[in-house]
Design a protein around this motif. Sequence first.
Motif, PDB file in Angstrom:
ATOM      1  N   ASP A   1       8.284 -26.976  48.499  1.00 43.49           N
ATOM      2  CA  ASP A   1       7.590 -27.231  47.231  1.00 43.49           C
ATOM      3  C   ASP A   1       7.800 -28.682  46.821  1.00 43.49           C
ATOM      4  O   ASP A   1       8.856 -29.036  46.306  1.00 43.49           O
ATOM      5  CB  ASP A   1       8.119 -26.273  46.164  1.00 43.49           C
ATOM      6  CG  ASP A   1       7.383 -26.406  44.839  1.00 43.49           C
ATOM      7  OD1 ASP A   1       6.472 -27.252  44.728  1.00 43.49           O
ATOM      8  OD2 ASP A   1       7.727 -25.658  43.915  1.00 43.49           O
TER       9      ASP A   1
ATOM     10  N   SER B   1       8.703 -29.456  42.916  1.00 43.91           N
ATOM     11  CA  SER B   1       9.882 -28.898  42.263  1.00 43.91           C
ATOM     12  C   SER B   1      11.109 -29.748  42.562  1.00 43.91           C
ATOM     13  O   SER B   1      11.183 -30.417  43.578  1.00 43.91           O
ATOM     14  CB  SER B   1      10.109 -27.465  42.755  1.00 43.91           C
ATOM     15  OG  SER B   1      11.312 -26.946  42.226  1.00 43.91           O
TER      16      SER B   1
ATOM     17  N   LYS C   1      16.334 -26.411  44.320  1.00 44.65           N
ATOM     18  CA  LYS C   1      16.445 -25.738  45.607  1.00 44.65           C
ATOM     19  C   LYS C   1      16.939 -24.327  45.304  1.00 44.65           C
ATOM     20  O   LYS C   1      18.057 -24.148  44.827  1.00 44.65           O
ATOM     21  CB  LYS C   1      17.412 -26.466  46.548  1.00 44.65           C
ATOM     22  CG  LYS C   1      16.861 -27.742  47.110  1.00 44.65           C
ATOM     23  CD  LYS C   1      17.342 -29.025  46.499  1.00 44.65           C
ATOM     24  CE  LYS C   1      18.781 -29.111  46.130  1.00 44.65           C
ATOM     25  NZ  LYS C   1      19.021 -29.892  44.915  1.00 44.65           N
TER      26      LYS C   1
ATOM     27  N   ALA D   1      12.946 -28.207  47.816  1.00 49.94           N
ATOM     28  CA  ALA D   1      12.243 -29.075  46.881  1.00 49.94           C
ATOM     29  C   ALA D   1      12.382 -30.551  47.251  1.00 49.94           C
ATOM     30  O   ALA D   1      12.977 -30.896  48.275  1.00 49.94           O
ATOM     31  CB  ALA D   1      12.787 -28.821  45.473  1.00 49.94           C
ATOM     32  N   LYS D   2      11.839 -31.400  46.381  1.00 48.42           N
ATOM     33  CA  LYS D   2      11.861 -32.845  46.622  1.00 48.42           C
ATOM     34  C   LYS D   2      13.235 -33.398  46.992  1.00 48.42           C
ATOM     35  O   LYS D   2      13.323 -34.196  47.917  1.00 48.42           O
ATOM     36  CB  LYS D   2      11.313 -33.598  45.402  1.00 48.42           C
ATOM     37  CG  LYS D   2       9.826 -33.538  45.263  1.00 48.42           C
ATOM     38  CD  LYS D   2       9.345 -34.379  44.096  1.00 48.42           C
ATOM     39  CE  LYS D   2       9.771 -33.732  42.802  1.00 48.42           C
ATOM     40  NZ  LYS D   2       9.186 -34.332  41.601  1.00 48.42           N
TER      41      LYS D   2
END
Length: 175
Positions: free
Chosen positions: A42, A45, A48, A115-116
């Motif tokens: 994602d 987002s 995690k 996530a990012k």
Amino acid sequence: MENQAVMSFSEEDKVGTIQPHDDALMVTLRIGGYNVKRVMVDQGSGAKIMYLNLYNRLGLKPEDLIAYDSSLVSFDGKAVIPRGQIRLPIQAGSKVVEVNFIIVDAFAPYTAIMAKPYLHALGAVSSTLHLKVKYLFGDQIEELVGSQFVARQCLIAAITHQPRLESSASAEMSL
């Protein structure tokens, strides 16, 4: 001058995918020494997330958790109180990155959300169009290839999921 590999995506990276699509990027990662399928990448987002089912299947115990005192908002807009957090090694191809997962007891058709911050720690670039994640390992570009089949299975599971309904008696007692 030093030759550096350039991470990019081309039309060739779409081979093997059904186009056009709007499927989620679903990959398999090695988490805590196990190959884990249905991991959603994602890009939007920062959290995690590991769902409790996976946490339990990895053989982890409640006492392995570290306190996490912020609530989260689920996809359906409801507040979710995390069970805690845990730091685990995540292996993508040849590269291993330590990740702090927030453990959540909620329904999800996938096992975890990366996530990012994970992508940044991996030094990765992801493309939902191409359903791939690319990252450098040494002087080579490695890639994770997403699965449209798994993404579509997860979508069907999410659509057909029927949340547990509280009985009217228990709802009245909680007021």
